[in-house]
Motif scaffolding. Sequence first.
Motif, short mmCIF file in Angstrom:
data_model
loop_
_atom_site.label_atom_id
_atom_site.label_comp_id
_atom_site.label_asym_id
_atom_site.label_seq_id
_atom_site.Cartn_x
_atom_site.Cartn_y
_atom_site.Cartn_z
N TYR A 1 0.84 -1.20 0.00
CA TYR A 1 0.00 0.00 0.00
C TYR A 1 0.88 1.26 0.00
CZ TYR A 1 -3.54 3.36 1.52
OH TYR A 1 -4.38 4.44 1.61
N LEU B 1 -4.42 4.95 -6.40
CA LEU B 1 -5.35 4.53 -5.34
C LEU B 1 -6.44 5.55 -5.11
CD1 LEU B 1 -2.94 2.89 -2.75
CD2 LEU B 1 -4.59 1.76 -4.24
N CYS C 1 2.48 1.81 -3.39
CA CYS C 1 1.51 2.40 -4.34
C CYS C 1 1.34 3.89 -4.07
CB CYS C 1 0.16 1.70 -4.23
SG CYS C 1 0.13 0.08 -4.99
#
Length: 99
Positions: free
Chosen positions: A5, A16, A8
């Motif tokens: 996460y 996202l 990203c």
Amino acid sequence: MRAAYGLCELLAPDFLSGRLLGEAPDGGARLVIRILGARHIAQALLTARAGRTAHRIGGSVDAAHAASMVLLAALDGRYRTPATANAVIALVFAAGEFA
């Protein structure tokens, strides 16, 4: 999960946000997303082989971040939706750290 996460957020901050909210963040928000991504990567590395205390500290950091996002959502309508989404994500990470 946290490291992925964070990666990203760091490398593709629009991805996202675009997927979750349907819109790209502005320049200032993009910078903040990248900074938070770097924090997630650092936290993932620090807690990967750490003991229970490190996970509790990490969960506390996530809970504090969630609280700051709730405050931002309450005070600034422009960021209400992304701040609320970020608060939910931070609470999920906090729950994972405390578990």
